[in-house]
Design a protein around this motif. Structure first.
Motif, PDB file in Angstrom:
ATOM      1  N   LYS A  23       2.299   4.199   9.746  1.00  0.00           N
ATOM      2  CA  LYS A  23       2.620   3.081  10.642  1.00  0.00           C
ATOM      3  C   LYS A  23       1.496   2.809  11.636  1.00  0.00           C
ATOM      4  N   ASN A  24       0.842   3.887  12.084  1.00  0.00           N
ATOM      5  CA  ASN A  24      -0.285   3.716  13.014  1.00  0.00           C
ATOM      6  C   ASN A  24      -1.424   2.939  12.363  1.00  0.00           C
ATOM      7  N   ASP A  25      -1.727   3.254  11.084  1.00  0.00           N
ATOM      8  CA  ASP A  25      -2.789   2.535  10.380  1.00  0.00           C
ATOM      9  C   ASP A  25      -2.430   1.061  10.210  1.00  0.00           C
ATOM     10  N   TYR A  26      -1.160   0.787   9.930  1.00  0.00           N
ATOM     11  CA  TYR A  26      -0.711  -0.601   9.751  1.00  0.00           C
ATOM     12  C   TYR A  26      -0.867  -1.388  11.043  1.00  0.00           C
ATOM     13  N   GLU A  27      -0.429  -0.800  12.145  1.00  0.00           N
ATOM     14  CA  GLU A  27      -0.432  -1.524  13.422  1.00  0.00           C
ATOM     15  C   GLU A  27      -1.808  -1.562  14.088  1.00  0.00           C
ATOM     16  N   LYS A  28      -2.571  -0.470  13.922  1.00  0.00           N
ATOM     17  CA  LYS A  28      -3.818  -0.356  14.682  1.00  0.00           C
ATOM     18  C   LYS A  28      -5.052  -0.739  13.877  1.00  0.00           C
ATOM     19  N   SER A  29      -4.998  -0.600  12.537  1.00  0.00           N
ATOM     20  CA  SER A  29      -6.148  -0.948  11.703  1.00  0.00           C
ATOM     21  C   SER A  29      -5.981  -2.313  11.042  1.00  0.00           C
ATOM     22  N   LEU A  30      -4.898  -2.478  10.274  1.00  0.00           N
ATOM     23  CA  LEU A  30      -4.729  -3.712   9.520  1.00  0.00           C
ATOM     24  C   LEU A  30      -4.447  -4.917  10.405  1.00  0.00           C
ATOM     25  N   HIS A  31      -3.723  -4.711  11.511  1.00  0.00           N
ATOM     26  CA  HIS A  31      -3.323  -5.853  12.346  1.00  0.00           C
ATOM     27  C   HIS A  31      -3.768  -5.749  13.805  1.00  0.00           C
ATOM     28  N   SER A  32      -4.297  -4.618  14.218  1.00  0.00           N
ATOM     29  CA  SER A  32      -4.837  -4.444  15.590  1.00  0.00           C
ATOM     30  C   SER A  32      -3.810  -4.806  16.667  1.00  0.00           C
ATOM     31  N   TYR A  33      -2.538  -4.421  16.428  1.00  0.00           N
ATOM     32  CA  TYR A  33      -1.524  -4.655  17.449  1.00  0.00           C
ATOM     33  C   TYR A  33      -1.749  -3.752  18.662  1.00  0.00           C
ATOM     34  N   SER A  34      -2.318  -2.596  18.432  1.00  0.00           N
ATOM     35  CA  SER A  34      -2.601  -1.645  19.515  1.00  0.00           C
ATOM     36  C   SER A  34      -3.783  -0.786  19.100  1.00  0.00           C
ATOM     37  N   ASP A  35      -4.241   0.085  20.011  1.00  0.00           N
ATOM     38  CA  ASP A  35      -5.401   0.932  19.738  1.00  0.00           C
ATOM     39  C   ASP A  35      -4.967   2.350  19.372  1.00  0.00           C
ATOM     40  N   ASN A  68     -12.195   5.602  11.121  1.00  0.00           N
ATOM     41  CA  ASN A  68     -12.795   4.365  10.640  1.00  0.00           C
ATOM     42  C   ASN A  68     -11.653   3.390  10.340  1.00  0.00           C
ATOM     43  N   LYS A  69     -11.560   2.300  11.095  1.00  0.00           N
ATOM     44  CA  LYS A  69     -10.447   1.367  10.950  1.00  0.00           C
ATOM     45  C   LYS A  69     -10.428   0.670   9.596  1.00  0.00           C
ATOM     46  N   LYS A  70     -11.535   0.705   8.899  1.00  0.00           N
ATOM     47  CA  LYS A  70     -11.611   0.039   7.594  1.00  0.00           C
ATOM     48  C   LYS A  70     -11.198   0.967   6.454  1.00  0.00           C
ATOM     49  N   GLU A  71     -10.834   2.205   6.768  1.00  0.00           N
ATOM     50  CA  GLU A  71     -10.396   3.156   5.752  1.00  0.00           C
ATOM     51  C   GLU A  71      -8.947   3.557   6.020  1.00  0.00           C
ATOM     52  N   ILE A  72      -8.068   3.283   5.069  1.00  0.00           N
ATOM     53  CA  ILE A  72      -6.641   3.523   5.229  1.00  0.00           C
ATOM     54  C   ILE A  72      -6.195   4.583   4.227  1.00  0.00           C
ATOM     55  N   SER A  73      -5.529   5.610   4.736  1.00  0.00           N
ATOM     56  CA  SER A  73      -5.050   6.691   3.877  1.00  0.00           C
ATOM     57  C   SER A  73      -3.726   6.296   3.214  1.00  0.00           C
ATOM     58  N   ILE A  74      -3.645   6.496   1.890  1.00  0.00           N
ATOM     59  CA  ILE A  74      -2.439   6.180   1.117  1.00  0.00           C
ATOM     60  C   ILE A  74      -1.482   7.371   1.168  1.00  0.00           C
ATOM     61  N   LYS A  75      -0.214   7.095   1.537  1.00  0.00           N
ATOM     62  CA  LYS A  75       0.796   8.155   1.628  1.00  0.00           C
ATOM     63  C   LYS A  75       1.819   8.099   0.492  1.00  0.00           C
ATOM     64  N   GLY A  76       1.921   6.945  -0.174  1.00  0.00           N
ATOM     65  CA  GLY A  76       2.844   6.792  -1.292  1.00  0.00           C
ATOM     66  C   GLY A  76       2.404   5.611  -2.150  1.00  0.00           C
ATOM     67  N   ILE A  77       2.727   5.637  -3.449  1.00  0.00           N
ATOM     68  CA  ILE A  77       2.299   4.572  -4.363  1.00  0.00           C
ATOM     69  C   ILE A  77       3.488   4.079  -5.188  1.00  0.00           C
ATOM     70  N   TYR A  78       3.681   2.742  -5.180  1.00  0.00           N
ATOM     71  CA  TYR A  78       4.691   2.089  -6.011  1.00  0.00           C
ATOM     72  C   TYR A  78       3.944   1.291  -7.068  1.00  0.00           C
ATOM     73  N   TYR A  79       4.135   1.666  -8.336  1.00  0.00           N
ATOM     74  CA  TYR A  79       3.312   1.082  -9.401  1.00  0.00           C
ATOM     75  C   TYR A  79       4.148   0.939 -10.661  1.00  0.00           C
ATOM     76  N   LYS A  80       4.133  -0.277 -11.220  1.00  0.00           N
ATOM     77  CA  LYS A  80       4.896  -0.570 -12.450  1.00  0.00           C
ATOM     78  C   LYS A  80       6.374  -0.226 -12.274  1.00  0.00           C
ATOM     79  N   ASP A  81       6.934  -0.781 -11.187  1.00  0.00           N
ATOM     80  CA  ASP A  81       8.383  -0.742 -10.896  1.00  0.00           C
ATOM     81  C   ASP A  81       8.939   0.641 -10.556  1.00  0.00           C
TER      82      ASP A  81
END
Length: 349
Positions: free
Chosen positions: A260-272, A282-295
């Motif tokens: 959630k921190n990466d979503y708010e602070k990196s992708l959308h810059s809602y806060s620091d 690095n705000k341009k690098e987002i760590s993947i915690k789960g993957i939904y692929y092919k349903d």
């Protein structure tokens, strides 16, 4: 009769000129960083550089105090005090590499004073001293204490370089502050409310990156250009363990659970990000915690979280790096004993 000898921690005839130059360079770096690169006034790296320069030269210009009386020896430096019962001494010949970094180092002969009681407690290396002060200590010992060569010498002896040691200590201290700050600011997230789901198509094939450190998969999405979504080693192992492929292709639709921190602070810059984390993230690098692929979820955040450390990039190794380099530098300055005492004059280093 007591003897008190004072020695500058690291003597350099141009110390104050170097201090002034170091202050000017660190202030200039601070000004450029803030004005040109638009870094914060409270940037940890800029402030640390300023403080390290001042601490280094201030400590180098302080004096160590060596105090002898009829039955004891006291050492004082800044807030540190140490005392030992002194009953005898030894004078030993030594030999070491003049420049340990050289491929064919030149050998230098010198001598060393061991202060001792039941065993050797303190060493005074001649080549680290001004000759006059060293001879004053040696004469005092010869006059007031017996020389006892029967006490066992230290098996391993090293020649410390005080200025280099001080630099390693300062860098270790400040990197430890940064590491501890990052660790405390990033508790382990395992609750579903701490994750956000995003979905997009791949803008290119995924790429398996194998740097010198931890391996990872890099994925780029059409919806978030300029960002790199990264699946680290624990997640890759989890996919392979469950029999899923680790290769994803351009135009595939894929969903990610991210912090959630990466979503708010990196992708959308809602806060620091918190103060220390902002210096290593690095705000341009987002760590993947789960993957939904092919349903279906092919990587579940709960399973991944079991083996996921607080910080995938292991920032705690940063201060360890300085500690390892310091230990290596110490072992490269090993001293060997010689049969004869070398009495040639040697100035302080």
């Amino acid at each position: 009769m007591n003897l008190i000898v004072r020695r500058q921690f690291y003597y350099n005839p141009h110390s104050y000129e170097l201090w002034s130059a170091g202050t000017a360079i660190s202030c200039l770096a601070y000004i450029i960083g803030v004005s040109y690169f638009e870094l914060s006034f409270t940037n940890f790296y800029l402030l640390s550089f300023l403080i390290i320069v001042q601490l280094y030269f201030w400590i180098c210009n302080q004096y160590e105090v060596f105090e002898f009386d009829q039955n004891s020896f006291k050492y004082r430096f800044l807030f540190f005090k140490w005392k030992m019962r002194l009953s005898s001494y030894q004078v030993v010949g030594i030999c070491y590499d003049k420049d340990p970094t050289s491929r064919f180092p030149e050998k230098e002969n010198s001598e060393c004073l061991f202060l001792q009681n039941e065993k050797v407690r303190f060493k005074i290396l001649k080549s680290n001293w001004e000759l006059e002060k060293y001879e004053k200590i040696k004469t005092y010992l010869e006059t007031n204490f017996p020389e006892n060569n029967s006490i066992k010498k230290p098996f391993i002896l090293f020649k410390f370089t005080s200025d280099l040691t001080l630099l390693f200590v300062l860098f270790f201290f400040f990197t430890s502050i940064l590491t501890l700050g990052v660790y405390l600011e990033n508790p382990k997230n395992t609750k579903i409310e701490n994750f956000v789901y995003i979905e997009s198509t791949l803008s290119s094939d995924s790429k398996y990156i194998t740097p010198k450190g931890s391996n990872y998969i890099r994925i780029k999405l059409v919806k978030y250009p300029g960002y790199k979504f990264m699946l680290f080693e624990n997640g890759i192992k989890e996919l392979r363990k469950n029999g899923y492929a680790t290769k994803f292709y351009k135009f595939d639709t894929i969903g990610f659970l991210i912090d959630k921190n990466d979503y708010e602070k990196s992708l959308h810059s809602y806060s620091d990000y918190p103060y220390f984390t902002s210096h290593v993230k690095n705000k341009k690098e987002i760590s993947i915690k789960g993957i939904y692929y092919k349903d279906k979820y092919i990587l579940d955040q709960y399973d991944y979280a079991k083996g996921n450390s607080r910080n995938e990039k292991l920032w705690f190794l940063l201060p360890c790096l300085f500690a390892v380099i310091w230990v290596i530098s110490i072992f490269s300055n090993k001293i060997k004993y010689t049969n004869t005492k070398n009495l040639t004059s040697s100035k302080s280093e």
